[in-house]
Design a protein around this motif. Structure first.
Motif, PDB file in Angstrom:
ATOM      1  N   HIS A  41     -50.945  22.298   5.115  1.00 58.68           N
ATOM      2  CA  HIS A  41     -51.549  21.796   3.710  1.00 58.68           C
ATOM      3  C   HIS A  41     -51.203  22.923   2.615  1.00 58.68           C
ATOM      4  N   GLY A  98     -42.893  16.542  -1.406  1.00 58.40           N
ATOM      5  CA  GLY A  98     -41.760  16.228  -0.370  1.00 58.40           C
ATOM      6  C   GLY A  98     -40.600  16.934  -1.436  1.00 58.40           C
ATOM      7  N   GLY A 102     -50.024  22.314  -6.420  1.00 62.44           N
ATOM      8  CA  GLY A 102     -49.669  20.828  -6.820  1.00 62.44           C
ATOM      9  C   GLY A 102     -49.879  20.694  -8.419  1.00 62.44           C
ATOM     10  N   THR A 103     -49.578  19.767  -8.774  1.00 62.32           N
ATOM     11  CA  THR A 103     -49.894  19.389 -10.304  1.00 62.32           C
ATOM     12  C   THR A 103     -50.379  18.008 -10.313  1.00 62.32           C
ATOM     13  N   VAL A 126     -48.359  17.567   4.959  1.00 63.99           N
ATOM     14  CA  VAL A 126     -48.777  18.360   3.959  1.00 63.99           C
ATOM     15  C   VAL A 126     -49.995  17.907   3.536  1.00 63.99           C
ATOM     16  N   CYS A 140     -44.659  13.768   3.971  1.00 59.86           N
ATOM     17  CA  CYS A 140     -45.361  14.283   2.738  1.00 59.86           C
ATOM     18  C   CYS A 140     -45.761  12.845   2.026  1.00 59.86           C
ATOM     19  N   VAL A 185     -37.310   5.005  -5.138  1.00 63.39           N
ATOM     20  CA  VAL A 185     -37.424   6.531  -4.998  1.00 63.39           C
ATOM     21  C   VAL A 185     -36.127   7.188  -4.246  1.00 63.39           C
ATOM     22  N   VAL A 216     -46.534   6.616   9.673  1.00 60.77           N
ATOM     23  CA  VAL A 216     -45.232   7.250   9.634  1.00 60.77           C
ATOM     24  C   VAL A 216     -45.117   7.821  11.011  1.00 60.77           C
ATOM     25  N   ASP A 241     -37.786   7.789   2.153  1.00 66.25           N
ATOM     26  CA  ASP A 241     -39.197   7.441   1.315  1.00 66.25           C
ATOM     27  C   ASP A 241     -39.424   6.040   1.485  1.00 66.25           C
ATOM     28  N   GLY A 242     -40.630   5.360   1.710  1.00 65.41           N
ATOM     29  CA  GLY A 242     -40.713   4.092   1.784  1.00 65.41           C
ATOM     30  C   GLY A 242     -40.237   3.177   0.639  1.00 65.41           C
ATOM     31  N   ASN A 246     -37.736   5.936   8.148  1.00 65.48           N
ATOM     32  CA  ASN A 246     -38.319   6.934   8.531  1.00 65.48           C
ATOM     33  C   ASN A 246     -37.559   7.529  10.109  1.00 65.48           C
ATOM     34  N   GLY A 265     -44.380  11.804  -7.670  1.00 66.27           N
ATOM     35  CA  GLY A 265     -42.731  11.332  -8.066  1.00 66.27           C
ATOM     36  C   GLY A 265     -41.756  12.213  -7.744  1.00 66.27           C
TER      37      GLY A 265
HETATM   38  P1  NAP Z   1     -46.524  11.380  -4.201  1.00 64.77           P
HETATM   39  O1  NAP Z   1     -45.810  12.045  -5.423  1.00 64.77           O
HETATM   40  O2  NAP Z   1     -47.154   9.935  -4.603  1.00 64.77           O
HETATM   41  O3  NAP Z   1     -45.231  10.764  -3.290  1.00 64.77           O
HETATM   42  C1  NAP Z   1     -45.689  10.290  -1.937  1.00 64.77           C
HETATM   43  C2  NAP Z   1     -44.390   9.381  -1.500  1.00 64.77           C
HETATM   44  O4  NAP Z   1     -44.493   8.896  -0.131  1.00 64.77           O
HETATM   45  C3  NAP Z   1     -44.294   8.392  -2.350  1.00 64.77           C
HETATM   46  O5  NAP Z   1     -42.820   8.109  -2.902  1.00 64.77           O
HETATM   47  C4  NAP Z   1     -44.584   7.020  -1.370  1.00 64.77           C
HETATM   48  O6  NAP Z   1     -43.843   5.995  -1.751  1.00 64.77           O
HETATM   49  C5  NAP Z   1     -44.033   7.523   0.095  1.00 64.77           C
HETATM   50  N1  NAP Z   1     -44.394   6.944   0.977  1.00 64.77           N
HETATM   51  C6  NAP Z   1     -45.888   6.473   1.129  1.00 64.77           C
HETATM   52  N2  NAP Z   1     -45.825   5.869   2.413  1.00 64.77           N
HETATM   53  C7  NAP Z   1     -44.876   6.157   3.087  1.00 64.77           C
HETATM   54  C8  NAP Z   1     -44.393   5.763   4.471  1.00 64.77           C
HETATM   55  N3  NAP Z   1     -45.073   5.193   5.219  1.00 64.77           N
HETATM   56  N4  NAP Z   1     -43.093   6.190   4.665  1.00 64.77           N
HETATM   57  C9  NAP Z   1     -42.352   6.852   3.717  1.00 64.77           C
HETATM   58  N5  NAP Z   1     -42.784   7.186   2.505  1.00 64.77           N
HETATM   59  C10 NAP Z   1     -44.102   6.704   2.108  1.00 64.77           C
HETATM   60  O7  NAP Z   1     -47.514  12.089  -3.516  1.00 64.77           O
HETATM   61  P2  NAP Z   1     -47.506  13.712  -3.360  1.00 64.77           P
HETATM   62  O8  NAP Z   1     -48.585  14.107  -4.743  1.00 64.77           O
HETATM   63  O9  NAP Z   1     -46.281  14.155  -3.124  1.00 64.77           O
HETATM   64  O10 NAP Z   1     -48.472  13.819  -2.090  1.00 64.77           O
HETATM   65  C11 NAP Z   1     -47.974  13.740  -0.919  1.00 64.77           C
HETATM   66  C12 NAP Z   1     -49.093  14.223  -0.067  1.00 64.77           C
HETATM   67  O11 NAP Z   1     -49.317  15.826  -0.276  1.00 64.77           O
HETATM   68  C13 NAP Z   1     -50.330  13.832   0.027  1.00 64.77           C
HETATM   69  O12 NAP Z   1     -50.669  13.895   1.572  1.00 64.77           O
HETATM   70  C14 NAP Z   1     -51.285  14.616  -0.449  1.00 64.77           C
HETATM   71  O13 NAP Z   1     -52.405  14.816   0.130  1.00 64.77           O
HETATM   72  C15 NAP Z   1     -50.698  15.890  -0.337  1.00 64.77           C
HETATM   73  N6  NAP Z   1     -50.850  16.876  -1.273  1.00 64.77           N
HETATM   74  C16 NAP Z   1     -50.566  16.683  -2.609  1.00 64.77           C
HETATM   75  C17 NAP Z   1     -50.759  17.549  -3.883  1.00 64.77           C
HETATM   76  C18 NAP Z   1     -50.673  17.300  -5.095  1.00 64.77           C
HETATM   77  O14 NAP Z   1     -51.415  18.033  -5.878  1.00 64.77           O
HETATM   78  N7  NAP Z   1     -50.260  16.220  -5.435  1.00 64.77           N
HETATM   79  C19 NAP Z   1     -50.960  19.025  -3.058  1.00 64.77           C
HETATM   80  C20 NAP Z   1     -51.179  19.252  -2.026  1.00 64.77           C
HETATM   81  C21 NAP Z   1     -50.791  18.416  -1.160  1.00 64.77           C
HETATM   82  P3  NAP Z   1     -44.443   4.685  -2.562  1.00 64.77           P
HETATM   83  O15 NAP Z   1     -44.956   5.194  -3.975  1.00 64.77           O
HETATM   84  O16 NAP Z   1     -43.464   3.588  -2.456  1.00 64.77           O
HETATM   85  O17 NAP Z   1     -45.978   4.429  -1.711  1.00 64.77           O
END
Ligand code: NAP
Length: 328
Positions: free
Chosen positions: A136, A30, A140-141, A111, A85, A55, A94, A50-51, A72, A145
């Protein structure tokens, strides 16, 4: 609007522009979208939330959006494009939060790394007055956060769109243009096919990395310090993948169960074949297999999906200084 400019090395055209973009979840993905959207001028206003209050506070400090909201529902108010995201298990919640606050005609996307389950979870709540187009970005890495994101994350990576039959061709084109403007190559397929392809290219490799790193931790006869010390033999490349976010990956395996189990079955058969070749001392079988896999690596390099630098481009230290006694 008929303008075109080049920013971050990508062509940006009018169809990728949205007056207001809302981003829900400001983690790695995001916050990268938010950074890219602002850097490229793809939206008149970026509103994000963000939840987590921490953050949201950090996003404010980093200037990730023009406006950060507490909920949201507030974030999606009057938004033309909404991108959720959040972890795969949170998309349903969401969609429920935002459903009655969406502007008619808005494009709603996500995503998530799994598509069929997310599509089902979100579609159950979203009204039919909006254009729902799941996506999608395959980029990523191992970091998570709001601090982990960067605007260039999607450049020359693929973004897969999995629109349902109800999605409008115009909405699909506009979302495609948005992702292309962020630097991504875009492909469209069904959610089910996406889940099968990603099971082998992403989900299974993560499962194997999680397994092997866990196995090394529990070994008897080889100490933990030896595993760490001699990790350059191959192990450390698995540790990068195995350091990925536990919440994200728990949700991926819970939500892409069937495709992962299917690929795991294929993998176990191939592992048994290699095990047999080692047991029988069948060098030809091993050599033939390793030659085939080497060709796959070359194929990835040839289409620009990784850098060709040896050892993944890690810097190597210079030689130690030559001792006085060693002088010729
Ligand atoms: P992330 O860094 O952990 O961030 C997700 C954020 O969403 C966190 O700050 C989380 O807050 C927040 N959140 C959780 N539930 C929520 C809600 N109901 N309402 C609002 N905010 C909420 O995750 P990310 O790596 O960006 O991944 C996000 C998405 O992208 C996932 O679906 C993943 O499958 C997809 N994706 C990830 C990658 C990758 O390499 N990381 C690559 C492609 C796609 P809390 O921490 O408080 O729960």
């Amino acid at each position: 609007m008929n303008w075109q400019l080049e920013v971050l090395g990508t062509q940006v055209n009018a169809s990728s522009f949205f007056p207001r973009v809302a981003i829900i979840g400001l983690g790695l993905i995001g916050s990268s979208i938010a950074r890219g959207t602002i850097a490229l001028g793809l939206a008149g206003e970026v509103v994000a939330t963000d939840g987590s209050a921490d953050v949201r506070q950090r996003a404010q400090e980093l200037g990730l959006a023009h406006r950060i909201t507490d909920t949201n529902a507030e974030a999606v108010q009057d938004a033309d494009l909404v991108i959720a995201c959040v972890p795969v298990g949170a998309y349903g919640a969401v969609a429920k939060d935002i459903a009655s606050h969406l502007k008619s005609g808005a494009i709603v996307s996500d995503v998530g790394s799994v598509k069929a389950a997310v599509l089902k979870d979100m579609a159950a709540h979203l009204p039919d007055t909006i254009d729902f187009i799941p996506a999608h970005p395959v980029a990523g890495t191992e970091h998570s956060g709001p601090d982990a994101g960067f605007a260039e994350l999607f450049v020359n990576r693929w973004c897969i769109l999995t629109p349902s039959e109800a999605a409008s061709p115009d909405g699909i084109e506009r979302l495609k243009a948005f992702w292309q403007a962020l630097g991504a190559n875009v492909e469209t397929m069904t959610a089910e096919h996406h889940d099968l392809v990603l099971a082998i290219t992403s989900h299974l490799p993560h499962l194997i990395a999680y397994t092997i790193v866990g196995t090394a931790e529990e070994l008897e006869g080889v100490t933990e310090s030896e595993v760490l010390k001699f990790s350059a033999g191959g192990f450390r490349d698995f540790t990068r993948i195995a350091a990925s976010d536990p919440t994200m990956w728990r949700d991926v395996f819970l939500n892409n169960k069937d495709a992962v189990l299917e690929m795991l079955g294929e993998f176990q058969e191939d592992l048994s074949k290699l095990t047999r070749a080692i047991r029988r001392g069948d060098g030809d079988a091993l050599f033939e297999h390793f030659s085939r896999t080497r060709a796959i690596r070359r194929g990835i390099l040839s289409i620009g999906q990784d850098a060709a630098s040896p050892d993944f481009g890690r810097p190597h230290q210079g030689l130690p200084p030559k001792g006085e006694d060693d002088k010729p």
